[in-house]
Design a protein around this motif. Structure first.
Motif, PDB file in Angstrom:
ATOM      1  N   GLU A   1      11.794  15.021  -7.104  1.00 25.82           N
ATOM      2  CA  GLU A   1      12.420  15.242  -8.409  1.00 25.82           C
ATOM      3  C   GLU A   1      11.918  16.529  -9.184  1.00 25.82           C
ATOM      4  N   SER A   2      10.618  16.738  -9.158  1.00 27.66           N
ATOM      5  CA  SER A   2      10.003  17.878  -9.855  1.00 27.66           C
ATOM      6  C   SER A   2      10.210  19.143  -9.234  1.00 27.66           C
ATOM      7  N   GLY A   3      10.968  18.994  -7.983  1.00 26.85           N
ATOM      8  CA  GLY A   3      11.193  20.319  -7.276  1.00 26.85           C
ATOM      9  C   GLY A   3      10.290  20.720  -6.244  1.00 26.85           C
ATOM     10  N   ASN A   4       9.474  19.879  -5.896  1.00 29.48           N
ATOM     11  CA  ASN A   4       8.244  19.995  -4.675  1.00 29.48           C
ATOM     12  C   ASN A   4       9.306  19.770  -3.345  1.00 29.48           C
ATOM     13  N   ASN A   5       8.629  20.689  -2.415  1.00 32.24           N
ATOM     14  CA  ASN A   5       9.483  20.358  -0.896  1.00 32.24           C
ATOM     15  C   ASN A   5       8.710  19.191  -0.336  1.00 32.24           C
ATOM     16  N   ILE A   6       9.070  17.820  -0.578  1.00 35.84           N
ATOM     17  CA  ILE A   6       8.476  16.909   0.062  1.00 35.84           C
ATOM     18  C   ILE A   6       9.473  15.707  -0.104  1.00 35.84           C
TER      19      ILE A   6
ATOM     20  N   LYS B   1       0.729  -1.290  -0.102  1.00 31.50           N
ATOM     21  CA  LYS B   1       0.133   0.031  -0.034  1.00 31.50           C
ATOM     22  C   LYS B   1       0.866   1.299   0.089  1.00 31.50           C
ATOM     23  N   ILE B   2       1.924   1.197   0.601  1.00 29.23           N
ATOM     24  CA  ILE B   2       2.804   2.469   0.764  1.00 29.23           C
ATOM     25  C   ILE B   2       3.815   2.332  -0.545  1.00 29.23           C
ATOM     26  N   ALA B   3       4.035   1.404  -1.038  1.00 30.43           N
ATOM     27  CA  ALA B   3       5.099   1.645  -2.210  1.00 30.43           C
ATOM     28  C   ALA B   3       4.623   2.660  -3.180  1.00 30.43           C
ATOM     29  N   PRO B   4       3.533   2.585  -3.793  1.00 29.48           N
ATOM     30  CA  PRO B   4       3.194   3.686  -4.622  1.00 29.48           C
ATOM     31  C   PRO B   4       3.390   5.053  -4.249  1.00 29.48           C
ATOM     32  N   ILE B   5       3.168   5.310  -2.789  1.00 28.65           N
ATOM     33  CA  ILE B   5       3.156   6.525  -2.276  1.00 28.65           C
ATOM     34  C   ILE B   5       4.663   6.988  -2.304  1.00 28.65           C
ATOM     35  N   ILE B   6       5.527   6.164  -1.947  1.00 27.03           N
ATOM     36  CA  ILE B   6       6.851   6.639  -1.897  1.00 27.03           C
ATOM     37  C   ILE B   6       7.201   6.789  -3.182  1.00 27.03           C
ATOM     38  N   HIS B   7       7.128   6.135  -4.376  1.00 27.09           N
ATOM     39  CA  HIS B   7       7.253   6.502  -5.887  1.00 27.09           C
ATOM     40  C   HIS B   7       6.800   7.808  -6.062  1.00 27.09           C
ATOM     41  N   ALA B   8       5.560   7.965  -5.654  1.00 24.73           N
ATOM     42  CA  ALA B   8       4.945   9.569  -5.883  1.00 24.73           C
ATOM     43  C   ALA B   8       5.672  10.399  -5.382  1.00 24.73           C
ATOM     44  N   ILE B   9       6.135  10.293  -4.076  1.00 26.03           N
ATOM     45  CA  ILE B   9       6.795  11.461  -3.344  1.00 26.03           C
ATOM     46  C   ILE B   9       8.187  11.493  -3.891  1.00 26.03           C
TER      47      ILE B   9
ATOM     48  N   TRP C   1     -10.171   3.571  -8.550  1.00 23.86           N
ATOM     49  CA  TRP C   1      -9.392   2.272  -8.936  1.00 23.86           C
ATOM     50  C   TRP C   1      -8.494   2.299 -10.135  1.00 23.86           C
ATOM     51  N   ASP C   2      -7.649   3.257 -10.329  1.00 22.98           N
ATOM     52  CA  ASP C   2      -7.277   3.436 -11.684  1.00 22.98           C
ATOM     53  C   ASP C   2      -5.699   3.360 -11.736  1.00 22.98           C
ATOM     54  N   GLY C   3      -5.000   3.213 -10.549  1.00 27.68           N
ATOM     55  CA  GLY C   3      -3.215   3.278 -10.726  1.00 27.68           C
ATOM     56  C   GLY C   3      -2.802   4.641 -10.307  1.00 27.68           C
ATOM     57  N   LYS C   4      -3.910   5.430  -9.949  1.00 32.66           N
ATOM     58  CA  LYS C   4      -3.271   6.980  -9.901  1.00 32.66           C
ATOM     59  C   LYS C   4      -3.443   7.427  -8.547  1.00 32.66           C
ATOM     60  N   THR C   5      -3.852   6.736  -7.648  1.00 32.22           N
ATOM     61  CA  THR C   5      -4.320   7.064  -6.209  1.00 32.22           C
ATOM     62  C   THR C   5      -2.920   7.692  -5.412  1.00 32.22           C
ATOM     63  N   ALA C   6      -1.807   7.256  -5.577  1.00 27.29           N
ATOM     64  CA  ALA C   6      -0.662   7.592  -4.865  1.00 27.29           C
ATOM     65  C   ALA C   6      -0.430   9.066  -5.463  1.00 27.29           C
ATOM     66  N   GLU C   7      -0.679   9.331  -6.584  1.00 22.44           N
ATOM     67  CA  GLU C   7      -0.198  10.735  -7.087  1.00 22.44           C
ATOM     68  C   GLU C   7      -1.334  11.620  -6.676  1.00 22.44           C
ATOM     69  N   ARG C   8      -2.607  11.348  -6.373  1.00 29.67           N
ATOM     70  CA  ARG C   8      -3.613  12.084  -5.734  1.00 29.67           C
ATOM     71  C   ARG C   8      -3.014  12.534  -4.415  1.00 29.67           C
ATOM     72  N   ILE C   9      -2.664  11.698  -3.738  1.00 29.83           N
ATOM     73  CA  ILE C   9      -2.505  11.658  -2.344  1.00 29.83           C
ATOM     74  C   ILE C   9      -1.276  12.822  -2.083  1.00 29.83           C
ATOM     75  N   VAL C  10      -0.384  12.686  -2.950  1.00 26.71           N
ATOM     76  CA  VAL C  10       0.848  13.619  -2.674  1.00 26.71           C
ATOM     77  C   VAL C  10       0.357  14.962  -3.120  1.00 26.71           C
ATOM     78  N   GLU C  11      -0.365  15.182  -4.215  1.00 21.92           N
ATOM     79  CA  GLU C  11      -0.875  16.493  -4.585  1.00 21.92           C
ATOM     80  C   GLU C  11      -1.578  17.039  -3.335  1.00 21.92           C
ATOM     81  N   GLU C  12      -2.505  16.393  -2.894  1.00 24.30           N
ATOM     82  CA  GLU C  12      -3.206  16.728  -1.491  1.00 24.30           C
ATOM     83  C   GLU C  12      -2.328  17.079  -0.248  1.00 24.30           C
ATOM     84  N   LEU C  13      -1.295  16.292  -0.272  1.00 20.67           N
ATOM     85  CA  LEU C  13      -0.135  16.672   0.745  1.00 20.67           C
ATOM     86  C   LEU C  13       0.439  17.928   0.645  1.00 20.67           C
TER      87      LEU C  13
END
Length: 363
Positions: A28-33, A15-23, A346-358
């Motif tokens: 790498e895109s320059g965000n402070n996270i 469950k956390i693997a995709p969150i790590i990838h998204a962070i 349930w489309d494979g893009k959940t982690a990206e949405r989580i990091v956007e909200e964070l």
């Protein structure tokens, strides 16, 4: 923003693997996270070697609290004591917990007592069954969570009904499905495929682990007999915990078509699930995966915290009465099983949405 991510059991890492990838991608895109990964050590799993983290393409944890063993109370205490020290030595902006294991609850409590905000991934899911330790963990965690990341509209409603404000609920989808969709092309044929001469859609996969099923010996024997008798001559592949295998052996449960095998790795297990005629289980997570892969699933439980797998997916809740197995099998072999439909987000893009909200939360 530093996010401390908690994992306590093998499924948590999926469950956390995709969150790590998204962070990592966001950083790498320059965000402070950035992140710090903590393994509480709640479950010791010999399969969780370097290869396990390599398969998921994530780094090994920054720290392992090694808080496994003992009763649930002892485990909770050990995790809290060690995680308190971890937070004191490595301050963080946010503690992110996933799912419903003891580590989820223990680390949420510890974080709040250290005045650190908590985000809960898979918030709001409920079985309504207080005899399940996981349900207590969910209720306690959600009662002290700041930010709720949910997998379904049902979870959103559960949280709103308990008084959580809309602005703290983020409907993002299911990170377990992110991992499934990413890893699906990499599923690996296990050695038992050839050893047992398995053929696509001509065998069952079974998993049973809940005390209500495996600890009541006579009931377990009756369940197994019904499954064997009504599986239409197909092989039954049962990756089984050694303790359950011993109970079955003592009960004299054996059959030429029943293949009790060692627990399998993630890629090997899901190779089998994807190609199975159907899955018989008492696991919640597997019902999500079978739904996405379109595999019929029979759940031997009286309740589920994932009702969307029944209303929209391929899962049917049979209950724990062994007599429910025969009619379900008849329906399956009559090709009368529901096909299921897509579940929103349930489309494979959940982690990206989580990091956007964070990222928005720190602004």
């Amino acid at each position: 923003m530093l996010v401390t991510i908690i994992a306590g059991a093998r499924p948590n890492f999926m469950k956390i693997a995709p969150i790590i990838h998204a962070i990592q991608k966001s950083k790498e895109s320059g965000n402070n996270i950035d992140f710090r990964l903590i393994h509480t050590g709640q479950h010791y799993d010999k399969k969780m070697s370097g290869d396990f983290f390599e398969q998921l393409e994530i780094p090994e944890p920054h720290a392992n609290l090694e808080a496994g063993g003992g009763s649930q109370a002892e485990q909770t205490a050990a995790i809290m004591i060690r995680f308190e020290k971890e937070l004191q030595e490595n301050p963080t902006d946010l503690v992110l917990v996933v799912g419903d294991v003891t580590s989820t609850m223990a680390c949420a409590i510890t974080a709040q007592k250290q005045h650190v905000k908590v985000a809960h991934i898979e918030a709001g899911i409920r079985s309504g069954d207080w005899t399940m330790p996981e349900e207590i963990n969910r209720l306690v965690t959600d009662s002290i969570t700041n930010y709720f990341f949910t997998t379904s509209d049902i979870a959103n409603k559960n949280l709103k009904d308990s008084g959580v404000e809309d602005e703290r609920i983020f409907f993002v989808g299911n990170t377990m499905i992110d991992t499934l969709l990413k890893q699906r092309p990499r599923f690996q044929k296990p050695a038992i495929w050839d050893e047992l001469g398995l053929k696509e859609k001509e065998y069952f996969v079974m998993t049973l682990h809940r005390p209500a099923n495996v600890d009541e010996e006579e009931k377990l024997k009756e369940l197994m007999d019904e499954i064997i008798d009504n599986s239409n001559g197909l092989p039954l592949v049962f990756p089984v915990h050694p303790r359950t295998a011993k109970i079955l052996s003592n009960l004299g449960v054996s059959h030429p078509r029943l293949h009790m095998v060692e627990p399998l790795g993630y890629l090997e297990f899901n190779y089998l699930v994807e190609r199975a005629k159907a899955v018989v289980t008492d696991s919640g997570g597997i019902t999500e995966e079978t739904t996405v892969m379109g595999v019929p699933c029979m759940t031997l439980r009286d309740n589920t915290e994932r009702p969307e797998t029944m209303t929209l997916g391929t899962n049917k809740l049979l209950g724990t009465n062994p007599k429910a197995i025969k009619p379900a099998m008849e329906k399956l072999f009559a090709d009368d099983w529901k096909t299921g439909s897509e579940i929103p987000l349930w489309d494979g893009k959940t982690a990206e949405r989580i990091v956007e909200e964070l990222l928005k939360l720190q602004n």
